[in-house]
Design a protein around this motif. Structure first.
Motif, mmCIF file in Angstrom:
data_model
loop_
_atom_site.group_PDB
_atom_site.id
_atom_site.type_symbol
_atom_site.label_atom_id
_atom_site.label_comp_id
_atom_site.label_asym_id
_atom_site.label_seq_id
_atom_site.Cartn_x
_atom_site.Cartn_y
_atom_site.Cartn_z
ATOM 1 N N GLU A 21 0.864 -1.169 0.097
ATOM 2 C CA GLU A 21 -0.006 0.086 0.098
ATOM 3 C C GLU A 21 0.845 1.360 0.022
ATOM 4 O O GLU A 21 0.549 2.190 -0.590
ATOM 5 N N VAL A 22 1.793 1.099 0.851
ATOM 6 C CA VAL A 22 2.752 2.514 0.851
ATOM 7 C C VAL A 22 3.484 2.653 -0.657
ATOM 8 O O VAL A 22 3.860 3.731 -0.984
ATOM 9 N N LYS A 23 4.049 1.557 -1.002
ATOM 10 C CA LYS A 23 4.832 1.462 -2.428
ATOM 11 C C LYS A 23 3.639 2.037 -3.296
ATOM 12 O O LYS A 23 4.213 3.066 -4.121
ATOM 13 N N ASP A 24 2.590 1.724 -3.468
ATOM 14 C CA ASP A 24 1.528 2.113 -4.501
ATOM 15 C C ASP A 24 1.243 3.624 -4.100
ATOM 16 O O ASP A 24 1.235 4.607 -5.153
ATOM 17 N N ILE A 25 1.002 4.079 -2.829
ATOM 18 C CA ILE A 25 0.961 5.633 -2.739
ATOM 19 C C ILE A 25 2.319 6.262 -3.226
ATOM 20 O O ILE A 25 2.187 7.612 -3.825
ATOM 21 N N ILE A 26 3.514 5.833 -2.752
ATOM 22 C CA ILE A 26 4.739 6.473 -3.070
ATOM 23 C C ILE A 26 4.758 6.652 -4.631
ATOM 24 O O ILE A 26 4.979 7.692 -5.097
ATOM 25 N N GLU A 27 4.740 5.384 -5.198
ATOM 26 C CA GLU A 27 4.637 5.784 -6.742
ATOM 27 C C GLU A 27 3.633 6.528 -7.426
ATOM 28 O O GLU A 27 3.933 7.230 -8.454
ATOM 29 N N TYR A 28 2.460 6.695 -6.921
ATOM 30 C CA TYR A 28 1.568 7.457 -7.522
ATOM 31 C C TYR A 28 1.659 9.010 -7.148
ATOM 32 O O TYR A 28 1.623 9.869 -8.137
#
Length: 192
Positions: free
Chosen positions: A92-99
């Motif tokens: 979830e953190v990775k998805d937010i950071i990437e976006y």
């Protein structure tokens, strides 16, 4: 001096006499009639009624605008409350950071989410218009604005390769009518 006053009085009397003569001629010719006066009065009354209607419409529009603003404010508050969720995984953190924190040519080098601490390393691409520090501060601000909608973390540390590291605790957030945020000046001060 007496001659000038006398000439002035004669001219003044002549003007008054001419004006009186014109009004008298109009009345005699029937140009000024009671009918015209009545029509003018009716037109004036209609104009006043139209102005009154316009004022009522403006008041109604103002009331409608106030109600709409109140509804939008309530909807915004509700949407902010509904958007809050809890982050439970590194994905979830990775998805937010990437976006929110990665540009087209940027690279997410690594990420970890342990003990309520988010850590990431990002390699920012070169930019022709802005300095690397400005880009780092902007990206951190964008990412933190989004993460503050989510619970489950207390410390956000982002390392920008060849630029520096920014680390802020959730308790340092500030709030305005749009929601929670970290002030840009504080983010800039933390960039080391």
């Amino acid at each position: 001096m007496k001659k000038i006053v006398f000439i002035f009085l004669v001219l003044l009397l002549g003007l008054v006499a001419c004006n009186t003569k014109e009004v008298k001629e109009e009345v005699e010719q029937g140009q000024v009639t009671q009918e015209q006066t009545n029509e003018e009065a009716e037109e004036a009354a209609q104009g006043e009624q139209e102005e009154s209607n316009i004022e009522v419409e403006e008041e109604q529009m103002a009331e409608d605008t106030e109600e709409t603003e109140e509804q939008l404010s309530e909807e915004l508050e509700e949407s902010v409350e509904q958007e809050t969720s809890t982050i439970t995984s590194e994905q979830e953190v990775k998805d937010i950071i990437e976006y929110y924190a990665i540009g087209e040519a940027d690279k997410l080098v690594n990420i970890s989410f342990e003990n309520s601490e988010i850590k990431a390393t990002i390699d920012l691409a070169q930019d022709q218009l802005f300095s690397p520090k400005d880009i780092a501060v902007t990206r951190y601000s964008q990412l933190s604005d989004e993460l503050l909608y989510h619970d489950g973390w207390e410390l956000l540390t982002i390392t920008y390769t060849n630029i520096g590291t920014i680390s802020m605790n959730r308790t340092e957030k500030e709030t305005n009518e749009y929601g929670d945020y970290f002030p840009t000046l504080k983010i800039e001060e933390r960039l080391q």
